[in-house]
Write an enzyme that holds these catalytic residues in place. Structure first.
Site, mmCIF file in Angstrom:
data_model
loop_
_atom_site.group_PDB
_atom_site.id
_atom_site.type_symbol
_atom_site.label_atom_id
_atom_site.label_comp_id
_atom_site.label_asym_id
_atom_site.label_seq_id
_atom_site.Cartn_x
_atom_site.Cartn_y
_atom_site.Cartn_z
ATOM 1 C CG ASP A 75 -7.521 7.839 -6.771
ATOM 2 O OD1 ASP A 75 -8.500 8.761 -6.568
ATOM 3 O OD2 ASP A 75 -7.448 7.141 -7.854
ATOM 4 C CD GLU B 98 -11.890 -4.235 -22.431
ATOM 5 O OE1 GLU B 98 -12.503 -5.616 -22.735
ATOM 6 O OE2 GLU B 98 -10.747 -4.032 -22.779
ATOM 7 C CE1 TYR C 67 -4.402 -1.012 -0.159
ATOM 8 C CE2 TYR C 67 -3.535 -2.858 1.191
ATOM 9 C CZ TYR C 67 -4.464 -2.303 0.522
ATOM 10 O OH TYR C 67 -5.627 -3.084 0.240
ATOM 11 C CB CYS D 96 -2.375 2.164 21.769
ATOM 12 S SG CYS D 96 -2.847 1.281 20.241
ATOM 13 N N GLY E 224 -15.747 3.387 -15.502
ATOM 14 C CA GLY E 224 -14.424 2.755 -15.180
ATOM 15 C C GLY E 224 -14.561 1.755 -13.991
ATOM 16 C CB THR E 225 -16.846 0.492 -11.581
ATOM 17 O OG1 THR E 225 -17.013 -0.444 -10.906
ATOM 18 C CG2 THR E 225 -18.366 0.810 -12.226
ATOM 19 N NE ARG F 274 -2.983 0.077 -4.799
ATOM 20 C CZ ARG F 274 -4.208 -0.203 -4.370
ATOM 21 N NH1 ARG F 274 -4.280 -1.038 -3.398
ATOM 22 N NH2 ARG F 274 -5.373 0.255 -4.674
ATOM 23 C CG HIS G 97 -13.926 0.083 -1.873
ATOM 24 N ND1 HIS G 97 -14.078 -0.424 -2.956
ATOM 25 C CD2 HIS G 97 -15.278 -0.339 -1.152
ATOM 26 C CE1 HIS G 97 -15.039 -1.134 -3.096
ATOM 27 N NE2 HIS G 97 -15.929 -1.360 -2.186
HETATM 28 P P1 OAD Z 1 -11.612 -2.679 -11.774
HETATM 29 O O1 OAD Z 1 -10.433 -2.761 -11.780
HETATM 30 O O2 OAD Z 1 -12.402 -4.274 -11.414
HETATM 31 O O3 OAD Z 1 -12.438 -2.371 -13.100
HETATM 32 C C1 OAD Z 1 -11.869 -1.320 -13.729
HETATM 33 C C2 OAD Z 1 -12.806 -1.016 -15.014
HETATM 34 O O4 OAD Z 1 -12.199 0.062 -15.787
HETATM 35 C C3 OAD Z 1 -12.596 -2.235 -15.978
HETATM 36 O O5 OAD Z 1 -14.110 -2.456 -16.313
HETATM 37 C C4 OAD Z 1 -12.096 -1.500 -17.077
HETATM 38 O O6 OAD Z 1 -12.270 -2.112 -18.377
HETATM 39 C C5 OAD Z 1 -12.302 -0.255 -17.224
HETATM 40 N N1 OAD Z 1 -11.241 0.972 -17.561
HETATM 41 C C6 OAD Z 1 -9.849 0.570 -17.554
HETATM 42 N N2 OAD Z 1 -9.455 1.693 -18.278
HETATM 43 C C7 OAD Z 1 -10.326 2.584 -18.520
HETATM 44 C C8 OAD Z 1 -10.634 3.913 -18.970
HETATM 45 N N3 OAD Z 1 -9.321 4.590 -19.423
HETATM 46 N N4 OAD Z 1 -11.570 4.685 -19.048
HETATM 47 C C9 OAD Z 1 -12.775 3.807 -18.834
HETATM 48 N N5 OAD Z 1 -12.901 2.495 -18.178
HETATM 49 C C10 OAD Z 1 -11.604 2.184 -17.916
HETATM 50 O O7 OAD Z 1 -12.065 -1.647 -10.569
HETATM 51 P P2 OAD Z 1 -13.281 -1.355 -9.615
HETATM 52 O O8 OAD Z 1 -14.497 -1.555 -10.435
HETATM 53 O O9 OAD Z 1 -12.911 0.057 -9.093
HETATM 54 O O10 OAD Z 1 -11.706 -2.984 -3.886
HETATM 55 O O11 OAD Z 1 -12.960 -2.446 -8.532
HETATM 56 C C11 OAD Z 1 -13.927 -2.459 -7.487
HETATM 57 C C12 OAD Z 1 -13.133 -2.904 -6.235
HETATM 58 O O12 OAD Z 1 -12.278 -4.035 -6.409
HETATM 59 C C13 OAD Z 1 -11.959 -1.745 -5.859
HETATM 60 O O13 OAD Z 1 -12.381 -0.638 -5.115
HETATM 61 C C14 OAD Z 1 -10.999 -2.733 -5.078
HETATM 62 C C15 OAD Z 1 -10.852 -3.933 -5.909
HETATM 63 O O14 OAD Z 1 -10.669 -5.160 -5.394
HETATM 64 C C16 OAD Z 1 -10.956 -3.008 -2.621
HETATM 65 O O15 OAD Z 1 -9.743 -3.367 -2.829
HETATM 66 C C17 OAD Z 1 -11.972 -3.585 -1.615
#
Ligand code: OAD
Length: 249
Positions: A102, A216, A65, A151, A188-189, A68, A117
């Site tokens: 971030d 995607e 971490y 502590c 982007g999720t 990162r 998160h």
């Molecule tokens: P992911 O890494 O699962 O998904 C990222 C998404 O962004 C993917 O679907 C990509 O296709 C898309 N992507 C990549 N580059 C992009 C761009 N330039 N523009 C648009 N889309 C793009 O990330 P999260 O959905 O945030 O949790 O993941 C959810 C959680 O899983 C995170 O918060 C983290 C992780 O494990 C914890 O650590 C608890």
């Protein structure tokens, strides 16, 4: 001579909810979790992002971490974060619900950001829960760590790990905002991590227009009314006019 007015100042009365994931920060140079080159291709989540992993090997988890974090603090908000911040002047309300840790939305100027998160700019003691900012925590044990709390506990990153609950009040407010949103823009999720991803379904079930911005397809795509298969930094600035038109209907 006649000066033309740029009519983007036309406000829309819509309640807009932005639901963000790691992909919104990809163009700031930060890695995503899933997909090609994703962090979880290299590591399994349970090796690093769980309380058990921290108990087993706190040094390894802390260093991952801390590394990162050093990339995050160097990163700058990109065109996607900036466009989302600009929407604040254009809609009745703009709430950003993010899974990211971030703070790039806040640094871009978004004022109402719900961090589901947690936040990597903060560390907290795993025993007394005292908080300290991450740069100071890292400086306590340069290159090593985790630092010890007064502590006797250990400092851990202020993020939510798998198996832990989301911050209760933050999540409750996100649920309320998902219910009242008229437009939800998911950016982007991968929409695969619950309960966060459930907010999209909740908004849709309550009548929100759902727009997906992702390079995607995701499990959310079938539910979306509109999909933009492009990088967020390119798609969002173009989406603004469309959102305003929708709100004016
Ligand atoms: P992911 O890494 O699962 O998904 C990222 C998404 O962004 C993917 O679907 C990509 O296709 C898309 N992507 C990549 N580059 C992009 C761009 N330039 N523009 C648009 N889309 C793009 O990330 P999260 O959905 O945030 O949790 O993941 C959810 C959680 O899983 C995170 O918060 C983290 C992780 O494990 C914890 O650590 C608890």
């Amino acid at each position: 001579m006649h000066r033309s007015h740029h009519n983007e100042s036309t406000e829309s009365g819509s309640h807009l909810l932005v639901f963000a994931g790691a992909g919104v920060s990809a163009e700031s140079g930060l890695g995503t979790f899933r997909g090609p080159g994703g962090l979880w291709e290299e590591f399994r989540p349970e090796e690093l992002a769980t309380p058990e992993a921290f108990a087993r090997d706190p040094g390894r988890v802390w260093r991952w971490y801390a590394e990162r974090f050093s990339r995050m603090r160097e990163a700058l908000p990109n065109a996607a974060h900036l466009e989302i911040a600009r929407w604040q002047g254009l809609f009745a309300s703009v709430v950003v619900v993010t899974q990211n840790i971030d703070r790039l939305h806040q640094r871009a100027g978004s004022r109402d950001v719900l961090e589901l998160h947690g936040d990597l700019w903060t560390a907290r003691c795993n025993r007394c829960r005292r908080e300290i900012d991450m740069p100071s925590a890292i400086d306590l044990v340069p290159g090593g760590g985790p630092p010890k709390c007064a502590c006797g506990g250990l400092l851990r990153p202020g993020v939510v790990w798998f198996g832990e609950s989301l911050p209760e009040l933050v999540f409750a407010r996100a649920v309320a905002e998902a219910r009242r949103a008229e437009i939800l823009v998911a950016v982007g999720t991968s929409a695969t991590v619950y309960p966060a991803a459930g907010l999209i379904e909740l908004a849709a079930a309550n009548g929100a227009q759902v727009i997906e911005v992702n390079r995607e397809p995701t499990p959310l795509s079938r539910l979306a009314h509109r999909v933009l298969r492009e990088p967020a930094g390119e798609a969002l600035p173009r989406l603004t006019a469309e959102l305003l038109a929708y709100g004016a209907e």
